[in-house]
Scaffold this motif. Sequence first.
Motif, PDB file in Angstrom:
ATOM      1  N   GLY A  94      26.156  13.996 -26.429  1.00  0.00           N
ATOM      2  CA  GLY A  94      26.520  14.984 -25.419  1.00  0.00           C
ATOM      3  C   GLY A  94      27.133  14.290 -24.227  1.00  0.00           C
ATOM      4  O   GLY A  94      26.799  13.142 -23.921  1.00  0.00           O
ATOM      5  N   ILE A  95      28.043  14.984 -23.583  1.00  0.00           N
ATOM      6  CA  ILE A  95      28.679  14.431 -22.383  1.00  0.00           C
ATOM      7  C   ILE A  95      28.491  15.416 -21.246  1.00  0.00           C
ATOM      8  O   ILE A  95      28.659  16.630 -21.420  1.00  0.00           O
ATOM      9  CB  ILE A  95      30.180  14.181 -22.652  1.00  0.00           C
ATOM     10  CG1 ILE A  95      30.322  12.896 -23.459  1.00  0.00           C
ATOM     11  CG2 ILE A  95      30.968  14.082 -21.367  1.00  0.00           C
ATOM     12  CD1 ILE A  95      31.739  12.445 -23.639  1.00  0.00           C
ATOM     13  N   LEU A 119      43.412  22.759 -20.850  1.00  0.00           N
ATOM     14  CA  LEU A 119      42.317  22.616 -21.817  1.00  0.00           C
ATOM     15  C   LEU A 119      40.961  23.012 -21.229  1.00  0.00           C
ATOM     16  O   LEU A 119      39.948  23.002 -21.937  1.00  0.00           O
ATOM     17  CB  LEU A 119      42.233  21.163 -22.311  1.00  0.00           C
ATOM     18  CG  LEU A 119      43.430  20.672 -23.129  1.00  0.00           C
ATOM     19  CD1 LEU A 119      43.240  19.214 -23.530  1.00  0.00           C
ATOM     20  CD2 LEU A 119      43.609  21.535 -24.377  1.00  0.00           C
ATOM     21  N   LEU A 120      40.950  23.364 -19.936  1.00  0.00           N
ATOM     22  CA  LEU A 120      39.646  23.632 -19.325  1.00  0.00           C
ATOM     23  C   LEU A 120      39.030  24.930 -19.853  1.00  0.00           C
ATOM     24  O   LEU A 120      37.835  24.960 -20.178  1.00  0.00           O
ATOM     25  CB  LEU A 120      39.763  23.667 -17.796  1.00  0.00           C
ATOM     26  CG  LEU A 120      38.446  23.824 -17.051  1.00  0.00           C
ATOM     27  CD1 LEU A 120      37.433  22.763 -17.465  1.00  0.00           C
ATOM     28  CD2 LEU A 120      38.652  23.796 -15.541  1.00  0.00           C
ATOM     29  N   ARG A 154      30.624  15.590 -27.338  1.00  0.00           N
ATOM     30  CA  ARG A 154      31.828  14.755 -27.258  1.00  0.00           C
ATOM     31  C   ARG A 154      32.830  15.149 -28.340  1.00  0.00           C
ATOM     32  O   ARG A 154      34.040  15.127 -28.117  1.00  0.00           O
ATOM     33  CB  ARG A 154      31.446  13.279 -27.410  1.00  0.00           C
ATOM     34  CG  ARG A 154      32.602  12.327 -27.190  1.00  0.00           C
ATOM     35  CD  ARG A 154      32.167  10.881 -27.457  1.00  0.00           C
ATOM     36  NE  ARG A 154      33.232   9.943 -27.158  1.00  0.00           N
ATOM     37  CZ  ARG A 154      34.230   9.639 -27.983  1.00  0.00           C
ATOM     38  NH1 ARG A 154      34.307  10.235 -29.157  1.00  0.00           N
ATOM     39  NH2 ARG A 154      35.161   8.781 -27.624  1.00  0.00           N
ATOM     40  N   GLY A 155      32.320  15.525 -29.516  1.00  0.00           N
ATOM     41  CA  GLY A 155      33.194  15.916 -30.621  1.00  0.00           C
ATOM     42  C   GLY A 155      34.024  17.147 -30.291  1.00  0.00           C
ATOM     43  O   GLY A 155      35.188  17.247 -30.700  1.00  0.00           O
ATOM     44  N   ASP A 156      33.459  18.088 -29.553  1.00  0.00           N
ATOM     45  CA  ASP A 156      34.216  19.294 -29.181  1.00  0.00           C
ATOM     46  C   ASP A 156      35.353  18.948 -28.217  1.00  0.00           C
ATOM     47  O   ASP A 156      36.465  19.463 -28.332  1.00  0.00           O
ATOM     48  CB  ASP A 156      33.290  20.338 -28.558  1.00  0.00           C
ATOM     49  CG  ASP A 156      32.436  21.031 -29.616  1.00  0.00           C
ATOM     50  OD1 ASP A 156      32.856  21.082 -30.793  1.00  0.00           O
ATOM     51  OD2 ASP A 156      31.343  21.508 -29.274  1.00  0.00           O
ATOM     52  N   LEU A 157      35.037  18.085 -27.253  1.00  0.00           N
ATOM     53  CA  LEU A 157      36.088  17.669 -26.318  1.00  0.00           C
ATOM     54  C   LEU A 157      37.161  16.882 -27.067  1.00  0.00           C
ATOM     55  O   LEU A 157      38.372  17.076 -26.865  1.00  0.00           O
ATOM     56  CB  LEU A 157      35.465  16.826 -25.188  1.00  0.00           C
ATOM     57  CG  LEU A 157      36.426  16.225 -24.168  1.00  0.00           C
ATOM     58  CD1 LEU A 157      37.327  17.288 -23.550  1.00  0.00           C
ATOM     59  CD2 LEU A 157      35.653  15.509 -23.060  1.00  0.00           C
ATOM     60  N   VAL A 164      33.313  26.167 -25.339  1.00  0.00           N
ATOM     61  CA  VAL A 164      32.448  25.431 -26.278  1.00  0.00           C
ATOM     62  C   VAL A 164      31.412  24.576 -25.547  1.00  0.00           C
ATOM     63  O   VAL A 164      30.754  23.734 -26.152  1.00  0.00           O
ATOM     64  CB  VAL A 164      33.274  24.525 -27.229  1.00  0.00           C
ATOM     65  CG1 VAL A 164      34.125  25.353 -28.167  1.00  0.00           C
ATOM     66  CG2 VAL A 164      34.136  23.530 -26.446  1.00  0.00           C
ATOM     67  N   SER A 165      31.285  24.776 -24.236  1.00  0.00           N
ATOM     68  CA  SER A 165      30.341  23.933 -23.502  1.00  0.00           C
ATOM     69  C   SER A 165      29.375  24.807 -22.717  1.00  0.00           C
ATOM     70  O   SER A 165      29.401  26.038 -22.837  1.00  0.00           O
ATOM     71  CB  SER A 165      31.092  22.982 -22.575  1.00  0.00           C
ATOM     72  OG  SER A 165      31.980  23.701 -21.768  1.00  0.00           O
ATOM     73  N   ARG A 166      28.566  24.183 -21.942  1.00  0.00           N
ATOM     74  CA  ARG A 166      27.554  24.918 -21.198  1.00  0.00           C
ATOM     75  C   ARG A 166      27.531  24.410 -19.753  1.00  0.00           C
ATOM     76  O   ARG A 166      27.620  23.207 -19.525  1.00  0.00           O
ATOM     77  CB  ARG A 166      26.197  24.678 -21.855  1.00  0.00           C
ATOM     78  CG  ARG A 166      25.155  25.530 -21.286  1.00  0.00           C
ATOM     79  CD  ARG A 166      23.915  25.658 -22.075  1.00  0.00           C
ATOM     80  NE  ARG A 166      23.031  26.465 -21.240  1.00  0.00           N
ATOM     81  CZ  ARG A 166      22.809  27.743 -21.454  1.00  0.00           C
ATOM     82  NH1 ARG A 166      23.331  28.347 -22.485  1.00  0.00           N
ATOM     83  NH2 ARG A 166      22.034  28.417 -20.623  1.00  0.00           N
TER      84      ARG A 166
END
Length: 398
Positions: A41-42, A57-58, A100-103, A64-66
């Motif tokens: 996680g990042i 991209l934001l 990190r994979g989603d980013l 996909v983030s929290r």
Amino acid sequence: VRIGVVGLGMGGATLACLLADAGHDVTVVEQAEDPRPVGAGIWLQEMGQQVLDRLDLLEPLRAVSRTVDRVRIVTAGGRRLVDLGYDALPGAVPALGVHRGDLFSLLHDAVRARGVPVRLGVPVTGVRPTAAGLTVETSAGDLASYDLVVGCDGSRSRVRWSMGVTARDRVYEYGALWAIVDDPAETATDTLHQCLRGTSDYLGVLPTGRGRTSLFWSVRQRDMAATVAAGLPAWRSRAEPYAGPHADLLGRVDELLPAVYRDVVVRTPYRLADGSDGSGRAGAVLVGDSAHAMSPQLGVGTSLALADAWTLAAALSAHATLDRALPAYARARAAHVRWYQWTTRLMMPVFQSDVAPLAWPRDLLAPAVTRVPGVPGLLIGTLCGDRTSPRRRVTLFT
Ligand SMILES: Cc1cc2nc3c(=O)[nH]c(=O)nc-3n(C[C@H](O)[C@H](O)[C@H](O)COP(=O)(O)OP(=O)(O)OC[C@H]3O[C@@H](n4cnc5c(N)ncnc54)[C@H](O)[C@@H]3O)c2cc1C
């Protein structure tokens, strides 16, 4: 400019997009044969979010983030050391917890959408000046030559090594074992939860969106293999006193993966070489962890890499020649990078080291100090990732 970007990670992918948008002839070279959306996680801070926003991209990232806009640090004995919300600093943009994979997937798609050539499965061993410019070397021979080679190849950068600019490259005594677990009920809510005892034991719980949470377990570098070999049940009983309301998550860990933390400092992040016409037009330059790897205590490594990428692309647009653009890039990044290098270096022994006595003043003073008026704002400001000193901010976008 013919540019070779070595490394398709956070900094390399961002830079490739920015350079392609500016009309440069850019090629990416990556060691992985099949770069996949993997990683821990990042915690992505405002600084990094702003750069992603410039690439549109934001919003996809938010999906996909929290939002993680609170940090809570408690001791295993139940004493609350730090409990800070981003609302302590008016106007602060909350951080995002993301896999990190989603980013990576978003950045990778953006590189592909721009048609940037990506050469996969090519481990670069270094660069050297030749009559054709800067030549990228691999163990199988020379790969290609460029006017500019950008080392985005992470903390163990081979590009940095071949440039001969390393002033410090130290592996920290402590690193972490990490895991991503399913957390459909999102028990980890909007808070980065950290629980510790002394300076050697600590569990971090970071919500990472899409019903997943990332766990970090601090461990001495030399004990990492033994901890993994002892098996998950042994680790769970060690970690349980630190998990508090997240104890359930420990049971969902099916693999612990090691992360080594390095402290990297360079004398200068660039080197110039004579171009084929003797005009000083060839160069190598470093972006991200290759220039300034640090422990992820503050969660700003990705933001710094993205800020580097933005600044380098801007310097190449603003200056006609590399012998002006590269020093301008180095000057623009120095204070920002230095502030986070020092802050991280000072924090590391207090949270992850064998210097146990440092825990006593920390546990005694932290609750009071973080309630002194003005201090919460300063701390959140530093977390936002855009400081060059307690009160100064870096100006990236002009
Ligand atoms: C466990 C852990 C937790 C972290 N948590 C956070 C966080 O919460 N927030 C945050 O902002 N940062 C965090 N970081 C730091 C963050 O991941 C890095 O700062 C960031 O990824 C740096 O980006 P980069 O592009 O410089 O390097 P990377 O993203 O590491 O990319 C380097 C790329 O170069 C490639 N490469 C390497 N060597 C070669 C070679 N010889 N030839 C060709 N290609 C090569 C690699 O395969 C990779 O694709 C964390 C790091 C770790 C290890």
